[in-house]
Design a protein around this motif. Structure first.
Motif, mmCIF file in Angstrom:
data_model
loop_
_atom_site.group_PDB
_atom_site.id
_atom_site.type_symbol
_atom_site.label_atom_id
_atom_site.label_comp_id
_atom_site.label_asym_id
_atom_site.label_seq_id
_atom_site.Cartn_x
_atom_site.Cartn_y
_atom_site.Cartn_z
ATOM 1 N N MET A 72 30.040 50.860 -36.105
ATOM 2 C CA MET A 72 30.934 51.169 -37.287
ATOM 3 C C MET A 72 32.256 50.631 -37.339
ATOM 4 O O MET A 72 33.209 50.740 -38.313
ATOM 5 N N ARG A 73 32.455 49.671 -36.289
ATOM 6 C CA ARG A 73 33.684 49.005 -35.919
ATOM 7 C C ARG A 73 34.910 50.319 -35.731
ATOM 8 O O ARG A 73 35.918 50.100 -35.743
ATOM 9 N N GLU A 74 34.294 51.497 -35.277
ATOM 10 C CA GLU A 74 35.600 52.354 -35.136
ATOM 11 C C GLU A 74 36.040 52.393 -33.623
ATOM 12 O O GLU A 74 35.697 53.507 -32.909
ATOM 13 N N ARG A 75 36.502 51.495 -33.414
ATOM 14 C CA ARG A 75 36.930 51.461 -31.965
ATOM 15 C C ARG A 75 37.796 52.613 -31.464
ATOM 16 O O ARG A 75 37.751 53.253 -30.283
ATOM 17 N N HIS A 92 36.104 49.689 -23.910
ATOM 18 C CA HIS A 92 37.627 49.135 -23.415
ATOM 19 C C HIS A 92 38.686 49.859 -24.111
ATOM 20 O O HIS A 92 39.797 50.046 -23.623
ATOM 21 N N ALA A 93 38.595 49.784 -25.630
ATOM 22 C CA ALA A 93 39.679 50.318 -26.360
ATOM 23 C C ALA A 93 40.129 51.713 -25.934
ATOM 24 O O ALA A 93 41.281 52.204 -26.129
ATOM 25 N N ALA A 94 39.175 52.627 -25.508
ATOM 26 C CA ALA A 94 39.515 53.817 -24.991
ATOM 27 C C ALA A 94 39.780 54.014 -23.660
ATOM 28 O O ALA A 94 39.825 55.139 -23.056
ATOM 29 N N GLY A 132 32.146 40.593 -20.605
ATOM 30 C CA GLY A 132 33.186 41.499 -20.176
ATOM 31 C C GLY A 132 32.961 43.088 -19.609
ATOM 32 O O GLY A 132 33.738 43.855 -19.376
ATOM 33 N N VAL A 133 31.834 43.104 -19.099
ATOM 34 C CA VAL A 133 31.410 44.339 -18.407
ATOM 35 C C VAL A 133 32.049 44.589 -17.383
ATOM 36 O O VAL A 133 32.433 43.350 -16.805
ATOM 37 N N ASP A 134 32.006 45.784 -16.910
ATOM 38 C CA ASP A 134 32.925 46.030 -15.653
ATOM 39 C C ASP A 134 32.091 46.146 -14.596
ATOM 40 O O ASP A 134 32.707 46.587 -13.387
ATOM 41 N N GLY A 135 30.660 46.147 -14.498
ATOM 42 C CA GLY A 135 30.062 46.300 -13.134
ATOM 43 C C GLY A 135 28.611 46.017 -13.477
ATOM 44 O O GLY A 135 28.118 46.355 -14.604
#
Length: 264
Positions: A173-176, A212-214, A236-239
């Motif tokens: 929903m693009r609700e970052r 990431h936005a949160a 862009g994953v972190d692991g």
């Protein structure tokens, strides 16, 4: 104010050896820990269950059948009997408190498999003074919430699958901005998810961006293909959680990354 020092950081990708690297060593054993450390990986993703007398044991399955040829549930067997068993590779079972004591530099990402194992896990972590090198998680969002309450969120926490599913919906929903409400207003979490769930893609650019936005990090399991590792890192994953830590180390090295980055 909670002054927790987070274990994982957005933009600082890590390698997590799945059960110690189960394609390269006997899973959830001392041998696996030694092997992953030998190739430079210091983070172990593992599952913990409890014996009948409350000892936290590294184990994925409900029963001992697959690894030990014993049909009993782990939770019905006392530790003294478990300690005498040997798995299909001749390896002994490993307790969580032993792992934490024997390897004080190892990061342990713990999936608490049952409600009953939460107490033994938290006691082992507290007694080892390991709160800054563990991440506590579970498939059950309710169980993660319980661990958050008990620890006061002074330890890195994951997110249950229900929370992850909400994040998938928010991302679509693009609700970052709403992603900050994923698990309440507390510190960032480690969102650890599969590539797909029931045929639905989970790890998408929108999903990673929403997490990431949160301030959350995204770890993906279980990734054993080098091209897939490259694609996810590009996303862009972190692991990556992998059965083949030595292969992941090669992929990271080619990209100029280390298995566990120094964070300033």
């Amino acid at each position: 104010m909670n002054r927790r020092r987070d274990l994982y950081h957005p933009g600082k990708p890590v390698i997590l050896a799945h059960r110690g690297g189960m394609a390269e060593s006997p899973e959830n054993t001392r041998e696996a820990v030694s092997a992953m450390l030998a190739v430079g990986v210091r983070a172990m993703e593992t599952d913990v269950r409890h014996s009948s007398d409350g000892v936290p044991v590294l184990a994925h399955d409900v029963t001992l059948a697959r690894r030990f040829g014993d049909p009993r549930d782990i939770s019905t067997v006392p530790w003294r009997e478990l300690a005498a068993l040997r798995d299909v590779d001749g390896a002994a079972p490993l307790r969580l408190d032993e792992l934490l004591a024997e390897h004080p530099d190892v990061v342990v990402n713990i999936d608490a498999k049952t409600d009953e194992v939460v107490g033994p896990v938290l006691r082992a972590v507290r007694q080892a003074r390991a709160t800054e090198r563990v991440c506590l998680t579970a498939f059950s969002s309710r169980r993660v919430a319980r661990m958050a309450r008990i620890t006061g969120e002074r330890v890195m926490l994951g997110a249950g699958m229900a929370d992850a599913a909400r994040l998938v919906a928010l991302a679509r929903m693009r609700e970052r901005a709403a992603a900050s409400r994923l698990v309440g207003a507390g510190p960032a979490r480690a969102i650890q998810v599969p590539l797909t769930f029931r045929g639905v893609p989970v790890v998408t650019p929108r999903f990673v961006a929403a997490a990431h936005a949160a301030g959350h990090v995204v770890h993906v399991w279980t990734v054993n293909d080098p091209d897939e590792m490259d694609r996810l890192l590009d996303l862009g994953v972190d692991g990556v959680v992998t059965d083949v830590p030595s292969l992941a180390v090669e992929v990271f090295a080619r990209r100029g990354l280390t298995p566990w980055p120094e964070v300033g």
